[in-house]
Motif scaffolding. Structure first.
Motif, PDB file in Angstrom:
ATOM      1  N   LEU A  83      31.095  34.557  36.652  1.00 52.45           N
ATOM      2  CA  LEU A  83      31.374  35.016  37.939  1.00 52.45           C
ATOM      3  C   LEU A  83      31.135  36.587  37.949  1.00 52.45           C
ATOM      4  N   GLU A 139      38.377  26.361  38.283  1.00 52.24           N
ATOM      5  CA  GLU A 139      37.302  27.112  39.194  1.00 52.24           C
ATOM      6  C   GLU A 139      35.970  26.299  38.838  1.00 52.24           C
ATOM      7  N   CYS A 140      35.709  26.019  37.538  1.00 52.68           N
ATOM      8  CA  CYS A 140      34.650  25.490  37.282  1.00 52.68           C
ATOM      9  C   CYS A 140      34.179  24.058  37.838  1.00 52.68           C
ATOM     10  N   MET A 165      35.261  32.115  34.362  1.00 55.23           N
ATOM     11  CA  MET A 165      36.056  31.178  35.550  1.00 55.23           C
ATOM     12  C   MET A 165      36.986  30.398  34.595  1.00 55.23           C
TER      13      MET A 165
END
Length: 200
Positions: free
Chosen positions: A149, A5-6, A1
């Protein structure tokens, strides 16, 4: 990620496992108080507090997950697997003063139940002070943030579609994972859903 995204993930999943170097673990809600500052609260007598004074710690946050049996895949050969998403936060922990704790409580209430801040009937000042004496605030200055992910994004679009279809027929936990994975891939990995030649 990616870092973006995190942070998006952590905006939806804010309950994690706090692990210290002596392998003690606590399960705690948390907030991002600032860009790279995480705040949590523990009971004042909690034995893990002695391991959080200026020491490195890890906060692991697990999102929806699901077991994927081989017959969910159209492509063979295949092996069963477990799909999931998670984020790890590593940082240096320090204990808060009572004034810092009071501010931190307001920030946490502001995230989870903002109307309670001004509700003196439900949370009168005297009761709040009594509760504050029983908890200790912990500030974690982040040094590292990384996510994992594993949503089957390497599989063909046809395989992914069938996995989502099968999971949608199952338990609420499986349906929750299917919704999460579809939404996540559509937002951050759209190419694996729409450009795979095997799905045409």
């Amino acid at each position: 990620m990616t870092a973006e995204e995190c942070r998006h993930f952590l905006s939806s999943y804010s309950f994690g496992s706090l692990i210290t170097a002596d392998l003690q673990i606590s399960h705690v809600p948390f907030i991002f108080a600032q860009e790279n500052i995480v705040e949590i609260h523990l009971a004042s007598g909690h034995p893990q507090l002695t391991s959080l004074k200026g020491e490195m710690c890890l906060l692991n946050v697990l999102g929806p997950h699901a077991f994927i049996p081989t017959h969910y895949y159209l492509t063979k050969p295949a092996v069963p697997t477990w799909n999931y998403a998670s984020v790890n936060l590593k940082g240096i922990a320090t204990l808060m003063s009572s004034q810092q704790l009071s501010l931190s409580l307001d920030k946490m209430l502001g995230v989870y139940q903002p109307e309670l801040i001004q509700d003196k009937q439900t949370l009168p000042d005297e009761f709040r002070q009594k509760l504050m004496s029983a908890i200790t605030g912990v500030k974690i200055d982040l040094r590292e943030m990384n996510g994992k992910l594993k949503l089957g994004q390497h599989r063909s679009a046809a395989d992914q579609g069938n996995v989502f279809e099968q999971l949608a027929k199952g338990s609420e936990e499986n349906r929750c994972y299917a919704r999460f994975a579809q939404d996540w891939l559509a937002t951050y990995r759209p190419s694996v859903l729409i450009t795979d030649p095997a799905a045409r």
